[in-house]
Motif scaffolding. Sequence first.
Motif, mmCIF file in Angstrom:
data_model
loop_
_atom_site.group_PDB
_atom_site.id
_atom_site.type_symbol
_atom_site.label_atom_id
_atom_site.label_comp_id
_atom_site.label_asym_id
_atom_site.label_seq_id
_atom_site.Cartn_x
_atom_site.Cartn_y
_atom_site.Cartn_z
ATOM 1 N N ASP A 123 -26.748 45.997 4.525
ATOM 2 C CA ASP A 123 -26.546 44.849 5.328
ATOM 3 C C ASP A 123 -25.285 44.582 5.793
ATOM 4 O OD1 ASP A 123 -29.331 43.898 5.024
ATOM 5 O OD2 ASP A 123 -28.661 43.266 3.003
ATOM 6 N N HIS A 124 -24.394 44.900 5.055
ATOM 7 C CA HIS A 124 -22.801 44.769 5.233
ATOM 8 C C HIS A 124 -22.093 46.028 4.573
ATOM 9 C CE1 HIS A 124 -20.133 41.136 6.129
ATOM 10 N NE2 HIS A 124 -19.196 42.114 5.813
ATOM 11 N N LEU B 170 -20.133 38.816 -1.000
ATOM 12 C CA LEU B 170 -21.289 39.275 -0.308
ATOM 13 C C LEU B 170 -22.625 39.575 -1.066
ATOM 14 C CD1 LEU B 170 -19.430 41.704 2.095
ATOM 15 C CD2 LEU B 170 -20.414 39.104 2.980
ATOM 16 N N SER C 171 -26.679 40.250 0.082
ATOM 17 C CA SER C 171 -26.464 41.200 0.917
ATOM 18 C C SER C 171 -26.430 42.475 0.180
ATOM 19 C CB SER C 171 -25.091 40.959 1.599
ATOM 20 O OG SER C 171 -25.103 40.085 2.544
ATOM 21 N N ARG C 172 -27.154 43.740 0.727
ATOM 22 C CA ARG C 172 -26.802 45.013 0.484
ATOM 23 C C ARG C 172 -25.742 45.472 0.645
ATOM 24 N NH1 ARG C 172 -32.584 47.319 2.686
ATOM 25 N NH2 ARG C 172 -31.711 45.972 4.477
ATOM 26 N N VAL C 173 -24.550 45.598 -0.098
ATOM 27 C CA VAL C 173 -23.179 45.784 0.294
ATOM 28 C C VAL C 173 -22.879 47.155 0.165
ATOM 29 C CG1 VAL C 173 -20.715 45.127 0.065
ATOM 30 C CG2 VAL C 173 -22.705 43.550 -0.339
ATOM 31 N N ALA D 239 -31.287 44.316 -2.641
ATOM 32 C CA ALA D 239 -30.438 43.172 -2.212
ATOM 33 C C ALA D 239 -29.602 42.622 -3.462
ATOM 34 C CB ALA D 239 -31.476 42.096 -1.848
ATOM 35 N N ALA E 156 -26.414 45.757 11.058
ATOM 36 C CA ALA E 156 -25.194 45.426 9.857
ATOM 37 C C ALA E 156 -24.053 45.262 10.315
ATOM 38 C CB ALA E 156 -25.350 46.906 9.167
ATOM 39 N N GLN F 250 -24.391 36.387 -1.996
ATOM 40 C CA GLN F 250 -25.077 35.826 -0.903
ATOM 41 C C GLN F 250 -26.346 36.757 -0.646
ATOM 42 O OE1 GLN F 250 -22.459 36.184 2.567
ATOM 43 N NE2 GLN F 250 -21.095 34.508 1.650
#
Length: 260
Positions: A41-42, A87, A92-94, A13, A61, A90
């Motif tokens: 996640d994104h 992101l 997120s796993r981007v 994350a 996702a 925040q």
Amino acid sequence: MLDLPFDFAPFEAGTVWLAGAGPGDPGLLTLLALHGLRHADHVVCDALVDARILALVRPGAVVETMGKRGGQDSVRQTDITDRLIELARQGSRVLRLKGGDPFVFGRGPEEALALAQAGIKFRIVPGITAGIGGLAYAGIPATSKDTNSAVAFVTGHGADGEVPDEFDWDALARGAPVMVFYMGLKHLDRVAKRLMAAGRRPDEPMAVVCDAATPRQTVLETTLGQVAEAVATAGLKPPALLVLGSVVRLRDRLDWWSPA
């Protein structure tokens, strides 16, 4: 997931993976890129990423397209990097998913440098660049024992959108028996004239590969002197690779792939 005898690196994350999606065919994804698709996640993707690859994103996702296309209204690069940082902060796993390889004419270094400056942890996931995989799907090798021992990968336009002025065109023409131009269709006529002025023969074989490694793939075989007129007559559009050199002649025996 695939049952493999090893574990993948954890996708933590608050981190960003800069991953290459390859030139088109989902089968050319690396296992690590697929792992990223299944755990992100994104996903922030380029316009050129194949829809079949995006279908592999895990349920739930978010997929956000922030692609840049030559000659069209595009998201600014600074907006893309700012979004990645936002992101990640925040939690997120981007997954930043880019066509080809993120470090080959892919603006990946700029994004990675921005992440490093912002203190965001990142990972680079290499992909198969179009100049290798796209050519292979067109039946054109980048190198062959009987034709060339060197190949040059060249961008068809610089950061300002014009033909790069920093090239030593004479040295490039002399030193690279095979040249592969990325994003060269817009300035094709000027590129061809510069190469001929630098000593390359007008009758030298050249190919244009559009939408490489996708069901829309089109390959035009011509010569350096006739390529601009041939592309205009055929109405070819980007994305396209330009390939100059004797390896193009091998295509009549190596054209193995028929788009489904």
